[in-house]
Design an enzyme around this catalytic site. Structure first.
Site, PDB file in Angstrom:
ATOM      1  N   SER A 229      58.102  99.589  99.245  1.00 39.75           N
ATOM      2  CA  SER A 229      58.626  99.068  97.989  1.00 39.75           C
ATOM      3  C   SER A 229      59.598 100.059  97.373  1.00 39.75           C
ATOM      4  O   SER A 229      59.525 101.265  97.628  1.00 39.75           O
ATOM      5  CB  SER A 229      57.483  98.804  96.997  1.00 39.75           C
ATOM      6  OG  SER A 229      56.631  97.782  97.469  1.00 39.75           O
ATOM      7  N   HIS A 230      60.511  99.539  96.543  1.00 49.37           N
ATOM      8  CA  HIS A 230      61.443 100.406  95.826  1.00 49.37           C
ATOM      9  C   HIS A 230      60.671 101.258  94.830  1.00 49.37           C
ATOM     10  O   HIS A 230      59.713 100.786  94.207  1.00 49.37           O
ATOM     11  CB  HIS A 230      62.500  99.565  95.113  1.00 49.37           C
ATOM     12  CG  HIS A 230      63.710 100.324  94.691  1.00 49.37           C
ATOM     13  ND1 HIS A 230      63.712 101.184  93.616  1.00 49.37           N
ATOM     14  CD2 HIS A 230      64.965 100.373  95.212  1.00 49.37           C
ATOM     15  CE1 HIS A 230      64.910 101.720  93.477  1.00 49.37           C
ATOM     16  NE2 HIS A 230      65.693 101.247  94.438  1.00 49.37           N
ATOM     17  N   ALA A 231      61.103 102.510  94.673  1.00 45.34           N
ATOM     18  CA  ALA A 231      60.370 103.428  93.807  1.00 45.34           C
ATOM     19  C   ALA A 231      60.558 103.144  92.325  1.00 45.34           C
ATOM     20  O   ALA A 231      59.709 103.505  91.513  1.00 45.34           O
ATOM     21  CB  ALA A 231      60.792 104.871  94.106  1.00 45.34           C
TER      22      ALA A 231
ATOM     23  N   TYR B  58      60.578  94.639  94.329  1.00 46.36           N
ATOM     24  CA  TYR B  58      61.578  94.971  95.341  1.00 46.36           C
ATOM     25  C   TYR B  58      60.815  95.614  96.489  1.00 46.36           C
ATOM     26  O   TYR B  58      60.532  96.808  96.469  1.00 46.36           O
ATOM     27  CB  TYR B  58      62.610  95.939  94.764  1.00 46.36           C
ATOM     28  CG  TYR B  58      63.876  96.132  95.583  1.00 46.36           C
ATOM     29  CD1 TYR B  58      63.895  95.978  96.965  1.00 46.36           C
ATOM     30  CD2 TYR B  58      65.059  96.510  94.963  1.00 46.36           C
ATOM     31  CE1 TYR B  58      65.047  96.166  97.695  1.00 46.36           C
ATOM     32  CE2 TYR B  58      66.232  96.703  95.685  1.00 46.36           C
ATOM     33  CZ  TYR B  58      66.213  96.541  97.057  1.00 46.36           C
ATOM     34  OH  TYR B  58      67.361  96.736  97.783  1.00 46.36           O
TER      35      TYR B  58
ATOM     36  N   ARG C 115      52.838  97.051  87.921  1.00 43.62           N
ATOM     37  CA  ARG C 115      53.061  96.599  89.296  1.00 43.62           C
ATOM     38  C   ARG C 115      51.850  95.863  89.858  1.00 43.62           C
ATOM     39  O   ARG C 115      51.991  94.822  90.500  1.00 43.62           O
ATOM     40  CB  ARG C 115      53.383  97.786  90.210  1.00 43.62           C
ATOM     41  CG  ARG C 115      54.815  98.271  90.143  1.00 43.62           C
ATOM     42  CD  ARG C 115      55.053  99.354  91.172  1.00 43.62           C
ATOM     43  NE  ARG C 115      56.425  99.843  91.101  1.00 43.62           N
ATOM     44  CZ  ARG C 115      57.211 100.002  92.150  1.00 43.62           C
ATOM     45  NH1 ARG C 115      56.765  99.705  93.359  1.00 43.62           N
ATOM     46  NH2 ARG C 115      58.437 100.465  92.010  1.00 43.62           N
TER      47      ARG C 115
END
Length: 393
Positions: free
Chosen positions: A226-228, A233, A283
């Site tokens: 996943s995007h940080a 994303y 998240r």
């Protein structure tokens, strides 16, 4: 058809990945690349594996379009042949152990007296000076030293890149620096020295996480695939067990995602998710909501909804999928190149240029071009044979 580097001769004392990646790209553009290897065994990357018709996968990837000259450069007559070759060459590339080229008299300072137009590119782990100059450097070690592992992997497990990213970065900067040096030589008539370090190449690529952690701020977390810092994303599992990768970039896309993909427009204005910062902070809750909706759909149905909503997405492909990728086939990106064990498929270099076609010639055997190269330097057959008896070639 004229190629950009037709007429340019590159001599390379290279092994492994960084320098061979640089010189293969120069060769793709038409340069004559003479790869100097150890007699017998050659570049040690030839022995990394036997996955390509008994040949190394790394070597097959990195060494098309080259001529192989097997020389024991510690032998006086073999070294004389190398120096003779360098008197008319345009570029020398080397990634030997720190200081090895200079000890053999192959520093830029020593060579420019005989060939002022020569461009010398040294590739090393840490550069030509500084306290780390003589420190050994391999790809994974540089990934670690440059902080790459600190931002890659899961919260519990730092992970290296699945490819030799530090070597590739250094090879790319060597390649572009050599192109720049050739342009500069066209203006000044003089060669130059290029000092490329793997650490500095990776340092450039680490610019985003460094600035993200500017002035003591917390660094980007490790978030797996996943995007940080952007959410959602990353990968999401559908009801059929297959994974879809998707990415949102702005609030307009977030609203479209909620309306057309989740089919729950009210989620867009939920206070926990109404900005990227909030979505990052929550998240786990948002992931559970997305997976709940995706559990009723196949991966193909998820992709269909994403496409209809204009949301970027991708399949999570493996190597077999990449070999057979329909986009690469539709754009006719595959060619074949010869190797000592027969022809193999190879991707064209990135970038389609209307003015020329890339070279896609064979991968050489060790010392395959000894006789032709030495004869081109004026050596007689008897002189070449004399070098073979002490195994100097």
């Amino acid at each position: 058809m004229t190629r950009p580097l037709d007429g340019i001769t590159v001599v390379s004392l290279e092994h492994a990945v960084a320098a061979p990646f640089c010189t293969r790209q120069l060769a793709d553009l038409g340069a004559r690349v003479i790869k100097v290897e150890r007699p017998g065994s050659g570049d040690f990357a030839r022995g990394y594996d036997q996955r390509v018709k008994g040949q190394s996968s790394h070597f097959t990837w990195l060494n098309r379009n080259k001529e192989s000259l097997a020389l024991d450069v510690k032998h006086p007559r073999a070294k004389a042949a190398l120096l003779q070759l360098l008197r008319t060459a345009d570029v020398l590339v080397q990634n030997l152990a720190p200081g090895a080229a200079a000890r053999m008299g192959l520093s830029y300072e020593a060579l420019k007296a005989h060939n002022p137009k020569l461009i010398v590119c040294d590739i090393s782990g840490y550069g030509a000076d500084g306290p780390y100059r003589d420190k050994k450097a391999y790809d994974l070690l540089i990934q670690s030293e440059a902080g790459f592992l600190s931002v890659t992997g899961t919260p519990d497990t730092p992970s290296k890149s699945g490819i030799s990213v530090a070597d590739i970065a250094a090879g790319m900067y060597a390649y572009t620096n050599i192109l720049s040096a050739l342009l500069l030589r066209g203006k000044t008539g003089e060669g130059s020295h290029i000092d490329v370090s793997m650490l500095e190449a990776m340092g450039e690529w680490m610019g985003y996480p460094m600035y993200y952690a500017f002035d003591g701020a917390p660094p980007p977390p490790r978030t797996g695939a996943s995007h940080a810092s952007i959410y959602p994303y990353g990968p999401f599992v559908a009801g059929d067990g297959k994974t879809v990768m998707l990415g949102l970039q702005n609030e307009r896309e977030w609203k479209a995602f909620c309306d057309a993909v989740l089919q729950r427009p009210e989620v867009a204005t939920d206070a926990r998710f109404d900005s990227n910062g909030q979505r990052n902070a929550h998240r786990d809750a948002l992931q559970a909501l997305i997976l709940q909706e995706f559990s009723t759909l196949s991966a193909a149905q998820v992709v269909e909804r994403l496409d209809q909503a204009g949301i970027a997405n991708a399949r999570v492909n493996d190597m077999a999928d990449l070999w057979a990728h329909p986009q690469l086939q539709a754009r006719q990106r595959w060619r074949t190149v010869g190797t000592p064990a027969g022809e193999v498929p190879a991707l064209l270099p990135p970038g389609v240029n209307s003015a020329f076609d890339y070279r896609m010639d064979q991968v050489p055997a060790v010392g395959q071009h000894n006789a032709a190269i030495l004869a081109g330097l004026g050596w007689t057959a008897q002189q070449i044979d004399a070098l073979q008896s002490p195994q100097a070639i």
